[in-house]
Design a protein around this motif. Structure first.
Motif, PDB file in Angstrom:
ATOM      1  N   ALA A 235       0.823  -1.210   0.000  1.00  0.00           N
ATOM      2  CA  ALA A 235       0.000   0.000   0.000  1.00  0.00           C
ATOM      3  C   ALA A 235       0.856   1.260   0.000  1.00  0.00           C
ATOM      4  CB  ALA A 235      -0.924   0.006   1.209  1.00  0.00           C
ATOM      5  N   GLY A 236       0.486   2.200  -0.843  1.00  0.00           N
ATOM      6  CA  GLY A 236       1.123   3.509  -0.852  1.00  0.00           C
ATOM      7  C   GLY A 236       0.201   4.551  -0.246  1.00  0.00           C
ATOM      8  N   PRO A 237       0.577   5.819  -0.326  1.00  0.00           N
ATOM      9  CA  PRO A 237      -0.286   6.883   0.202  1.00  0.00           C
ATOM     10  C   PRO A 237      -1.639   6.878  -0.502  1.00  0.00           C
ATOM     11  CG  PRO A 237       1.901   7.723  -0.329  1.00  0.00           C
ATOM     12  CD  PRO A 237       1.827   6.339  -0.894  1.00  0.00           C
ATOM     13  N   SER A 238      -2.664   7.285   0.207  1.00  0.00           N
ATOM     14  CA  SER A 238      -4.022   7.231  -0.307  1.00  0.00           C
ATOM     15  C   SER A 238      -4.275   8.311  -1.354  1.00  0.00           C
ATOM     16  CB  SER A 238      -5.006   7.380   0.856  1.00  0.00           C
ATOM     17  OG  SER A 238      -6.295   6.993   0.458  1.00  0.00           O
ATOM     18  N   GLU A 239      -5.344   8.120  -2.139  1.00  0.00           N
ATOM     19  CA  GLU A 239      -5.633   9.062  -3.222  1.00  0.00           C
ATOM     20  C   GLU A 239      -7.114   9.033  -3.581  1.00  0.00           C
ATOM     21  OE1 GLU A 239      -2.709   7.087  -5.416  1.00  0.00           O
ATOM     22  OE2 GLU A 239      -4.101   5.758  -6.468  1.00  0.00           O
ATOM     23  N   VAL A 240      -7.611  10.184  -4.013  1.00  0.00           N
ATOM     24  CA  VAL A 240      -8.965  10.272  -4.548  1.00  0.00           C
ATOM     25  C   VAL A 240      -8.919  11.079  -5.836  1.00  0.00           C
ATOM     26  CG1 VAL A 240      -9.639  12.404  -3.328  1.00  0.00           C
ATOM     27  CG2 VAL A 240     -11.389  10.758  -4.017  1.00  0.00           C
ATOM     28  N   PRO A 250     -19.671  22.557  -5.216  1.00  0.00           N
ATOM     29  CA  PRO A 250     -18.250  22.802  -4.934  1.00  0.00           C
ATOM     30  C   PRO A 250     -17.871  22.592  -3.471  1.00  0.00           C
ATOM     31  CG  PRO A 250     -19.410  24.864  -5.370  1.00  0.00           C
ATOM     32  CD  PRO A 250     -20.345  23.756  -5.744  1.00  0.00           C
ATOM     33  N   VAL A 251     -18.816  22.801  -2.557  1.00  0.00           N
ATOM     34  CA  VAL A 251     -18.532  22.573  -1.139  1.00  0.00           C
ATOM     35  C   VAL A 251     -18.304  21.088  -0.889  1.00  0.00           C
ATOM     36  CG1 VAL A 251     -19.433  22.761   1.213  1.00  0.00           C
ATOM     37  CG2 VAL A 251     -19.835  24.605  -0.431  1.00  0.00           C
ATOM     38  N   TYR A 252     -19.160  20.249  -1.483  1.00  0.00           N
ATOM     39  CA  TYR A 252     -19.002  18.808  -1.325  1.00  0.00           C
ATOM     40  C   TYR A 252     -17.676  18.339  -1.919  1.00  0.00           C
ATOM     41  CZ  TYR A 252     -24.095  18.689  -0.465  1.00  0.00           C
ATOM     42  OH  TYR A 252     -25.357  18.890   0.015  1.00  0.00           O
ATOM     43  N   VAL A 253     -17.378  18.795  -3.120  1.00  0.00           N
ATOM     44  CA  VAL A 253     -16.155  18.367  -3.792  1.00  0.00           C
ATOM     45  C   VAL A 253     -14.926  18.770  -2.971  1.00  0.00           C
ATOM     46  CG1 VAL A 253     -14.710  18.609  -5.849  1.00  0.00           C
ATOM     47  CG2 VAL A 253     -17.205  18.412  -6.079  1.00  0.00           C
ATOM     48  N   ALA A 254     -14.907  20.019  -2.491  1.00  0.00           N
ATOM     49  CA  ALA A 254     -13.770  20.490  -1.698  1.00  0.00           C
ATOM     50  C   ALA A 254     -13.608  19.658  -0.439  1.00  0.00           C
ATOM     51  CB  ALA A 254     -13.959  21.964  -1.337  1.00  0.00           C
ATOM     52  N   THR A 255     -14.714  19.353   0.211  1.00  0.00           N
ATOM     53  CA  THR A 255     -14.649  18.545   1.435  1.00  0.00           C
ATOM     54  C   THR A 255     -14.097  17.157   1.142  1.00  0.00           C
ATOM     55  OG1 THR A 255     -16.588  19.716   2.292  1.00  0.00           O
ATOM     56  CG2 THR A 255     -15.976  17.690   3.404  1.00  0.00           C
ATOM     57  N   ASP A 256     -14.502  16.573   0.021  1.00  0.00           N
ATOM     58  CA  ASP A 256     -14.018  15.240  -0.326  1.00  0.00           C
ATOM     59  C   ASP A 256     -12.524  15.252  -0.644  1.00  0.00           C
ATOM     60  OD1 ASP A 256     -16.597  14.473   0.030  1.00  0.00           O
ATOM     61  OD2 ASP A 256     -17.038  14.062  -2.072  1.00  0.00           O
ATOM     62  N   LEU A 257     -12.056  16.304  -1.292  1.00  0.00           N
ATOM     63  CA  LEU A 257     -10.618  16.418  -1.556  1.00  0.00           C
ATOM     64  C   LEU A 257      -9.840  16.548  -0.250  1.00  0.00           C
ATOM     65  CD1 LEU A 257     -10.592  18.848  -4.633  1.00  0.00           C
ATOM     66  CD2 LEU A 257     -10.384  16.358  -4.648  1.00  0.00           C
ATOM     67  N   LEU A 258     -10.355  17.360   0.662  1.00  0.00           N
ATOM     68  CA  LEU A 258      -9.685  17.538   1.949  1.00  0.00           C
ATOM     69  C   LEU A 258      -9.753  16.270   2.797  1.00  0.00           C
ATOM     70  CD1 LEU A 258     -10.794  21.166   2.856  1.00  0.00           C
ATOM     71  CD2 LEU A 258      -8.512  20.409   2.196  1.00  0.00           C
ATOM     72  N   ALA A 259     -10.843  15.524   2.666  1.00  0.00           N
ATOM     73  CA  ALA A 259     -10.975  14.272   3.416  1.00  0.00           C
ATOM     74  C   ALA A 259      -9.874  13.295   3.031  1.00  0.00           C
ATOM     75  CB  ALA A 259     -12.345  13.649   3.162  1.00  0.00           C
ATOM     76  N   GLN A 260      -9.411  13.386   1.794  1.00  0.00           N
ATOM     77  CA  GLN A 260      -8.296  12.539   1.383  1.00  0.00           C
ATOM     78  C   GLN A 260      -6.970  13.129   1.830  1.00  0.00           C
ATOM     79  OE1 GLN A 260      -9.166   9.572  -0.317  1.00  0.00           O
ATOM     80  NE2 GLN A 260      -7.204   9.176   0.601  1.00  0.00           N
ATOM     81  N   ALA A 261      -6.809  14.445   1.638  1.00  0.00           N
ATOM     82  CA  ALA A 261      -5.539  15.104   1.936  1.00  0.00           C
ATOM     83  C   ALA A 261      -5.188  15.047   3.412  1.00  0.00           C
ATOM     84  CB  ALA A 261      -5.577  16.553   1.461  1.00  0.00           C
ATOM     85  N   GLU A 262      -6.197  14.968   4.287  1.00  0.00           N
ATOM     86  CA  GLU A 262      -5.906  14.986   5.726  1.00  0.00           C
ATOM     87  C   GLU A 262      -5.314  13.679   6.228  1.00  0.00           C
ATOM     88  OE1 GLU A 262      -9.428  15.703   7.972  1.00  0.00           O
ATOM     89  OE2 GLU A 262     -10.439  13.856   7.355  1.00  0.00           O
ATOM     90  N   ALA A 267      -0.753  12.179   0.558  1.00  0.00           N
ATOM     91  CA  ALA A 267      -2.044  11.819  -0.035  1.00  0.00           C
ATOM     92  C   ALA A 267      -2.321  12.703  -1.242  1.00  0.00           C
ATOM     93  CB  ALA A 267      -3.153  11.960   1.000  1.00  0.00           C
ATOM     94  N   ALA A 268      -3.001  12.130  -2.236  1.00  0.00           N
ATOM     95  CA  ALA A 268      -3.301  12.862  -3.467  1.00  0.00           C
ATOM     96  C   ALA A 268      -4.792  13.166  -3.552  1.00  0.00           C
ATOM     97  CB  ALA A 268      -2.861  12.057  -4.681  1.00  0.00           C
ATOM     98  N   ALA A 269      -5.125  14.404  -3.945  1.00  0.00           N
ATOM     99  CA  ALA A 269      -6.515  14.848  -4.070  1.00  0.00           C
ATOM    100  C   ALA A 269      -6.667  15.556  -5.412  1.00  0.00           C
ATOM    101  CB  ALA A 269      -6.880  15.780  -2.924  1.00  0.00           C
ATOM    102  N   ILE A 270      -7.406  14.942  -6.332  1.00  0.00           N
ATOM    103  CA  ILE A 270      -7.452  15.399  -7.720  1.00  0.00           C
ATOM    104  C   ILE A 270      -8.902  15.595  -8.152  1.00  0.00           C
ATOM    105  CG2 ILE A 270      -6.891  14.787 -10.110  1.00  0.00           C
ATOM    106  CD1 ILE A 270      -4.660  12.941  -8.783  1.00  0.00           C
ATOM    107  N   LEU A 298      -0.416  19.276   7.756  1.00  0.00           N
ATOM    108  CA  LEU A 298      -0.166  18.137   6.881  1.00  0.00           C
ATOM    109  C   LEU A 298      -1.124  18.144   5.691  1.00  0.00           C
ATOM    110  CD1 LEU A 298      -2.191  15.402   7.030  1.00  0.00           C
ATOM    111  CD2 LEU A 298      -1.315  15.368   9.345  1.00  0.00           C
ATOM    112  N   THR A 299      -2.362  18.618   5.916  1.00  0.00           N
ATOM    113  CA  THR A 299      -3.336  18.669   4.828  1.00  0.00           C
ATOM    114  C   THR A 299      -2.909  19.673   3.764  1.00  0.00           C
ATOM    115  OG1 THR A 299      -5.085  18.116   6.407  1.00  0.00           O
ATOM    116  CG2 THR A 299      -5.783  18.977   4.278  1.00  0.00           C
TER     117      THR A 299
END
Length: 438
Positions: A235-240, A250-262, A267-270, A298-299
């Motif tokens: 396993a490597g670092p997580s990604e979405v 856009p609020v949902y999308v931003a939250t989902d990107l941050l949920a991965q980055a944290e 972690a990758a958030a794309i 870290l996020t």
């Protein structure tokens, strides 16, 4: 800050860079350290575990501290709230129900001339689960690893996890383990824990399969012991990767990107979107949500290095780029997510629609959250009951059936220069044609 790219060629370059982010220049040095740890545990057993736990984790243990006691397991239930226990039990039920649908069934097929072919599935005798410590308490990781092992029928499940301050193991981890059917838990982490599971020590039994994520040292240790034992993955670092059109919030999308980055600084958030306005709104919303984020440092690091917004002309191009990246998690935040499914070839898990954030899969939807990373979704799949099982082929030929294929086997064996292979069939056929009197 999230970067916005609107050139496909530049996007491809950036996505390749992000996919390859685990290619650490210091990997050779780290692998040498891990080899040393593995060899020491092989030679010295428990003493090496105690030594490396103090050296790497700054935790002083005695031999009797290695195994979590029954009284500690009992006490853990008194240290978690009823609400958390209810949530753990709900997650466990959903994960168990999903994985029960995936248990492979043994089968037998009867053909002409009494030829019998089949497969027989059996669980491994012992499984080892690695549950990381560090930045968070991974209750969900316990459930996602332990429940499939239990459903597969593994008779002995061993769990290892690094000790925290005062040698404690988080009570929620202990409760989740027990709810999933694990009673044998040891407070040891890092490469030394993987060595103990692979080779066994005076206290910790060797196992046949090791699963669970960890840091680079754990991952390298799993890589090096593979062959002695089976493993789930490296396993490597997580990604979405989120694909979104103009209908996305856009609020949902931003939250989902941050949920991965944290999760981790690597972690990758794309986001890949057909709507440039949405892309800009998501960038602004990420910045806004980061202001008071409890894990901001870290996020922010993850977002700055491995965050990306790509604007494309069509959803077809978005799917093409996603397939090239082969994300661990793919979210389809579009008007018709099911309409895109046929085009998706490579993804660990796919989340469809605006009401399905990745977090639902991380915790309790049922499918496993241990998924292929760093492009491995091109050839690998999620952890499941199959990880803890193996199959044996069943073959039975009658004398009549053997006679019919004898000439073909003779030709093939002779071609390969293996005369005894041919003889092993020929002698049986000859004996069947000319049986001896008793």
């Amino acid at each position: 800050m999230l970067r916005i790219i609107n050139q496909v060629s530049e996007a491809r370059t950036e996505l390749r860079r992000i996919c390859d982010r685990t290619h650490d220049e210091q990997i050779i040095h780290k692998e040498a350290t891990v080899r040393e740890v593995l060899q020491a545990v092989q030679r010295q057993g428990d003493r090496a575990l105690i030594h490396y736990t103090e050296e790497f984790d700054q935790r002083t243990l005695k031999l009797e501290d290695l195994r979590v006691s029954g009284s500690e397991l009992d006490a853990a239930y008194q240290q978690v709230s009823k609400e958390l226990l209810d949530a753990i039990q709900l997650a466990r039920r959903n994960i168990e129900a999903f994985h029960r649908q995936r248990v492979p069934k043994s089968w037998v097929q009867f053909g002409e001339d009494n030829v019998v072919l089949g497969k027989r599935y059996t669980p491994v005798d012992r499984a080892g689960l690695y549950i990381p410590g560090g930045r968070a308490s991974y209750v969900s990781t316990v459930l996602m690893n332990a429940v499939p092992a239990k459903v597969a029928g593994v008779p002995r499940i061993v769990m290892v996890t690094p000790p925290g301050p005062e040698k404690a193991v988080n009570p929620a981890i202990l409760v989740a383990a027990q709810e999933a059917g694990v009673q044998e838990i040891y407070r040891v982490g890092g490469a030394q824990a993987i060595a103990a599971l692979a080779y066994g020590t005076e206290t910790i039994p060797n196992v046949h399969v090791i699963t669970g994520p960890g840091n680079i040292y754990v991952t390298l240790a799993k890589k090096l012991v593979y062959g002695t034992v089976g493993i789930d993955s490296l396993a490597g670092p997580s990604e979405v990767l989120v694909i979104a059109d103009q209908s996305a919030n856009p609020v949902y999308v931003a939250t989902d990107l941050l949920a991965q980055a944290e999760h981790d600084p690597m972690a990758a958030a794309i986001l890949i979107t057909t709507d440039v306005s949405l892309g800009r709104q998501v960038v602004a919303e990420v910045e806004r949500q980061l202001v008071n984020h409890p894990r901001r440092l870290l996020t922010e690091k993850a977002i700055a290095h491995y965050g990306l917004v790509v604007v494309v002309d069509s959803l077809d191009m978005a799917i093409e780029l996603s397939n090239e990246f082969a994300p661990e998690h793919l979210e389809l935040e579009v008007t018709d997510p099911w309409g895109l499914i046929e085009g998706v070839r490579h993804a660990g898990a796919i989340f469809l629609g605006s009401s399905t954030p990745e977090a639902i899969g991380d915790y309790l939807a049922g499918p496993n959250h241990t998924l292929p990373t760093s492009g491995a979704a091109r050839y690998a799949s999620a952890l499941g009951v199959e990880t803890f099982m193996k199959h044996s082929s069943l073959i039975q030929y009658s004398p009549t059936a053997l006679r019919k294929v004898a000439d073909a086997i003779d030709l093939l064996a002779t071609c390969e220069g293996l005369p005894s292979h041919a003889d092993s069939v020929k002698r049986r056929v000859e004996d069947a044609d000319d049986p001896q009197d008793p």
